[in-house]
Design a protein around this motif. Structure first.
Motif, PDB file in Angstrom:
ATOM      1  N   ALA A   1      72.021   1.806  28.302  1.00 11.97           N
ATOM      2  CA  ALA A   1      71.979   1.967  29.544  1.00 11.97           C
ATOM      3  C   ALA A   1      70.898   2.685  30.024  1.00 11.97           C
ATOM      4  N   ALA A   2      70.772   3.954  30.047  1.00  9.48           N
ATOM      5  CA  ALA A   2      70.068   4.878  31.069  1.00  9.48           C
ATOM      6  C   ALA A   2      68.602   4.713  30.623  1.00  9.48           C
ATOM      7  N   LEU A   3      68.053   3.974  30.137  1.00  8.55           N
ATOM      8  CA  LEU A   3      66.353   3.437  30.021  1.00  8.55           C
ATOM      9  C   LEU A   3      65.995   1.947  30.661  1.00  8.55           C
ATOM     10  N   LYS A   4      67.603   1.365  30.966  1.00  9.79           N
ATOM     11  CA  LYS A   4      66.978  -0.617  31.595  1.00  9.79           C
ATOM     12  C   LYS A   4      66.299  -0.572  32.979  1.00  9.79           C
ATOM     13  N   GLU A   5      66.123   0.452  33.168  1.00  5.86           N
ATOM     14  CA  GLU A   5      65.235   0.601  34.047  1.00  5.86           C
ATOM     15  C   GLU A   5      63.971   1.081  34.003  1.00  5.86           C
ATOM     16  N   GLY A   6      63.547   1.268  33.441  1.00  2.29           N
ATOM     17  CA  GLY A   6      61.801   1.886  33.029  1.00  2.29           C
ATOM     18  C   GLY A   6      61.935   3.304  32.194  1.00  2.29           C
ATOM     19  N   PRO A   7      60.681   3.628  32.774  1.00  7.10           N
ATOM     20  CA  PRO A   7      61.127   5.229  31.411  1.00  7.10           C
ATOM     21  C   PRO A   7      61.491   6.334  32.612  1.00  7.10           C
ATOM     22  N   VAL A   8      61.680   7.419  31.477  1.00  7.32           N
ATOM     23  CA  VAL A   8      63.081   8.013  31.855  1.00  7.32           C
ATOM     24  C   VAL A   8      62.746   9.562  31.621  1.00  7.32           C
ATOM     25  N   ARG A   9      62.623  10.413  32.535  1.00  4.67           N
ATOM     26  CA  ARG A   9      62.499  11.813  31.531  1.00  4.67           C
ATOM     27  C   ARG A   9      63.993  12.381  30.569  1.00  4.67           C
TER      28      ARG A   9
END
Length: 107
Positions: free
Chosen positions: A19-27
């Motif tokens: 769910a945290a990665l649903k909008e694209g790349p994340v640090r």
């Protein structure tokens, strides 16, 4: 093998990570802030497992300090619909479940 996959997808933290990665790349640290209650160690272990299984891609940028982004792979993206359906269901039913627990515990 199916059991292993279901165990992975049903893991406590996997759903939150997807769910945290649903909008694209994340640090890494941003993801840790987005997932309430996850420790650095548990996030690292789970991300490595998801990367090993081909669901998450890790990209290292050679900067100082090094920057690492995580994102869903194409296959990982196919998990978004079922995971978000579970999250929506949980949000919609949390009060009903809380009430059921209270009634059960009182009996």
């Amino acid at each position: 093998m199916v059991r292993e996959i279901l165990d992975l997808v049903g893991d406590k933290w996997t759903l939150y990570i997807i769910a945290a990665l649903k909008e694209g790349p994340v640090r890494f640290n941003e993801m840790r802030r987005r997932i309430d209650g996850i420790s650095q160690r548990m996030l690292t272990i789970n991300l490595r497992g998801l990367e090993r299984d081909g669901l998450v891609k890790r990209t290292l940028f050679p900067t100082i300090p090094p920057r690492v982004d995580y994102e869903l792979t194409e296959m990982g993206g196919t998990l978004l619909a079922p995971v978000m359906a579970l999250v929506t269901w949980a949000n919609s039913n949390q009060e009903n479940i809380r009430g059921a627990r209270v009634r059960y515990d009182a009996s």
